[in-house]
Design a protein around this motif. Sequence first.
Motif, short mmCIF file in Angstrom:
data_model
loop_
_atom_site.label_atom_id
_atom_site.label_comp_id
_atom_site.label_asym_id
_atom_site.label_seq_id
_atom_site.Cartn_x
_atom_site.Cartn_y
_atom_site.Cartn_z
N UNK A 45 9.43 -30.25 -74.51
CA UNK A 45 8.68 -31.22 -73.73
C UNK A 45 8.12 -32.30 -74.62
N UNK A 46 7.25 -33.12 -74.08
CA UNK A 46 6.62 -34.19 -74.85
C UNK A 46 5.40 -33.63 -75.56
N UNK A 82 1.05 -38.95 -64.82
CA UNK A 82 1.82 -39.88 -64.02
C UNK A 82 3.24 -39.36 -63.88
N UNK A 83 3.76 -39.60 -62.72
CA UNK A 83 5.12 -39.14 -62.48
C UNK A 83 6.08 -39.88 -63.40
N UNK A 84 6.88 -39.14 -64.07
CA UNK A 84 7.81 -39.74 -65.02
C UNK A 84 9.04 -38.87 -65.14
N UNK A 85 9.99 -39.38 -65.89
CA UNK A 85 11.23 -38.62 -66.06
C UNK A 85 10.96 -37.32 -66.80
N UNK A 86 10.04 -37.39 -67.76
CA UNK A 86 9.78 -36.21 -68.59
C UNK A 86 8.58 -35.45 -68.06
N UNK A 109 8.62 -32.27 -67.42
CA UNK A 109 8.81 -30.84 -67.62
C UNK A 109 8.31 -30.36 -68.98
N UNK A 134 8.15 -26.61 -71.27
CA UNK A 134 8.40 -25.17 -71.40
C UNK A 134 7.69 -24.68 -72.65
N UNK A 144 8.18 -27.21 -64.31
CA UNK A 144 9.24 -28.17 -64.02
C UNK A 144 8.71 -29.49 -63.49
N UNK A 172 4.24 -34.05 -58.16
CA UNK A 172 4.75 -34.89 -57.08
C UNK A 172 6.17 -34.51 -56.67
N UNK A 173 6.92 -33.94 -57.60
CA UNK A 173 8.30 -33.58 -57.26
C UNK A 173 8.36 -32.52 -56.17
N UNK A 231 8.22 -34.03 -52.96
CA UNK A 231 9.48 -34.72 -52.63
C UNK A 231 10.54 -33.72 -52.20
N UNK A 232 10.60 -32.59 -52.87
CA UNK A 232 11.58 -31.57 -52.47
C UNK A 232 11.31 -31.09 -51.05
N UNK A 292 5.50 -36.26 -46.85
CA UNK A 292 4.94 -36.29 -48.22
C UNK A 292 3.44 -36.03 -48.21
N UNK A 348 17.94 -37.01 -65.56
CA UNK A 348 16.52 -37.30 -65.64
C UNK A 348 15.87 -36.40 -66.68
N UNK A 377 15.07 -32.89 -71.74
CA UNK A 377 14.77 -31.58 -72.33
C UNK A 377 15.95 -30.65 -72.20
#
Lengths: 301, 368
Positions: A49-50, A71-75, A77, A79, A96, A101-102, A105-106, A175, B62, B65
């Motif tokens: 992760x970051x 903030x919602x971002x690509x990264x 996730x 672990x 994950x 927010x994901x 969305x799911x 949502x 996306x 990782x």
Amino acid sequence: MTHDTARKRTFLVAGLQSSGKSTFLAALWHIATNDDGNEQGLSVVDFRGERGYVQQLETSWVQGEVVPHTRRAADNRVELVLNGASLSGPISLTLPDLSGEDFRAYFANREWPSSLDEFVQAIDGILLFVNPLTLVQPRPLSEVLAIEDSISLDRQSDDIVREASAVDPTPWDPQRAPCSVVLVDLLATITNRRGRRADPLRVAVIVSAWDTMEGAQVEPARWFQRDVALLDQYIRSNPRLFEVEVFGVSAQGGDILDPSVRETLLQQANPTDRVRITCNGKIDSDLTRPLSWLLEDEALT
Amino acid sequence: MSASIPEVALVLCATPGCTYGLEGGRCVNGIADPTDGRCPDYPNPGAGEINGTTTSSEDITTDSLTKDGESIGGATRASFVPLSSAQALNAEGAYRVTSERQTRVVVVSGLTRTGKTTLVTNIYDRFHAGPVAGHSFAGSQTLLAFEEWCHESRDASERVNPDTKRSPLTISGEQRFLHLCVTDDQSETGLRDLLISDLHGELFERVRDSSAAAVAMTVLPRADHFVQLLDGELLLDMSRRHETAADARRILQSCITAGVLTKRSIVQIVATKWDLVSASADKVAVLAFWNAKVASLEKLVAPHVGGFEAHITSARTAVSAGGKASGVEDLMSSWVRNSLQKPAASHIEVENPIIIREFDRVGLRSVK
């Protein structure tokens, strides 16, 4: 690598927006990467992760500041593979969707990534976060009107005021569905995708910001039953699918927006001492308690 | 030389769950045109472009990782798994539920705006406050439908007064069902499934006018409970109360003539919107009228069916007034606990679904 041994157990960390995942992660990261206050001997075996972002979260937490909204971002996730004396083996905690927010969305779009689909079929348990301060609860209009009636004898003028101040009705938006509905759907989807299993899935419910509820003199499990009723009923009505324990967690230890409380908290030598975990009448600072419960052998429960 | 049209690059968004820019795709934040600057996530770094420096959808990920070619949470554009729709079930979906579990099937009958959907969604909504009549919520395959139909009766809708979205009349007049699973200590598994019809009032107008329409509703012989609603608001109206009671009688008579209500059916006559009656100066007279009509309907129906009940409900009565106050909880508890159907014949017959749809199309044309 150590964490790839057969004993490693894998857990999903889930929760919607501002449910306390980031603060919990920040505190856990601090404990696992510092010797001070690390009585559990926790260590990070592996991380994906970051790292910089997690360290930023940790910095905010150590300084008693509000952990920034993810903030919602690509990264999104993270672990984290941990080991420690208080754990019966290495564990992998996977977030994950750090922003939360994901999952909404799911729920709304009725699809999720195949990688997540494969992942949930292999998990050993779930850390499920809810925050009393950010819980979206459904309120029947009949309840609102009943309350208005009880505090006003002049219902007719109330109606005129409501009419006058009324905005256009807000259309349905999945949502914005109540938290308990999205989380029921998440758990139902996970168990559906996993298929029939001999053992129930363990769900450690983390009620974050628990310090805000301590004045209510209620156990976390009782609060969960009362205020997240749909989800509580769903989990407890399906003992073949789920085994649950509810933990009240105050990762900050108090209301850090109150200057005097914050000052008191910062006076503690070890930031880890601020942490308070409440479960079944026992209160301590051991943030690994929910993890240990997830790892317990069935025979011990 | 004609003026050239500038080529606009359509940038894909790498935000997890966003399929904007792909065929049939949509912005994950629900924004029709995320390129107009309103979407907080668009364009997300890492996206490919169409018409610009192209990147195929399979290449776009996306997930930074990735581990051994796999990722968790993130996904390539093409690799999404559809989840169950969580919408109302059609006859085939209902068949699947009744085949797999001991299920109570409830048909809620009434003409347009009698409160059918309000009654059903209100039962679901009450679980948000806790168990209903001692039964706990144990799941639903139609969560999204329930939530959508509850919306207009909730504070979040910002409506002045509660309302309920009307059941859509599908082109084929297809039978649709909502699903609830609740705890039941009388069940072997401790759980009980309910399939509750969500049928448009116009379908019952056709049943009222034709026993053939009752025969075509294949769910009726399988129904554990046939719930005939009488609109309390109309019972208050002197000019409409007799017509309201007559409509209910005609629907029941049509079903009896068609042979779809049998000794395995429990018929429940249910007054809705009784809060309006209770608040009226005419409540004593309306109650007397109601009692007389219930007695009359019992005389008509009881010899042909296995059980007969009458209930008074006011679904919009606040939960805080107490569960019993609405009458809804007792009604649902009866659905959970009582059945005269044989377990071996517990599934819904869906043979000849095409014939059903053809019939319904004809029927729809006839009522227009």
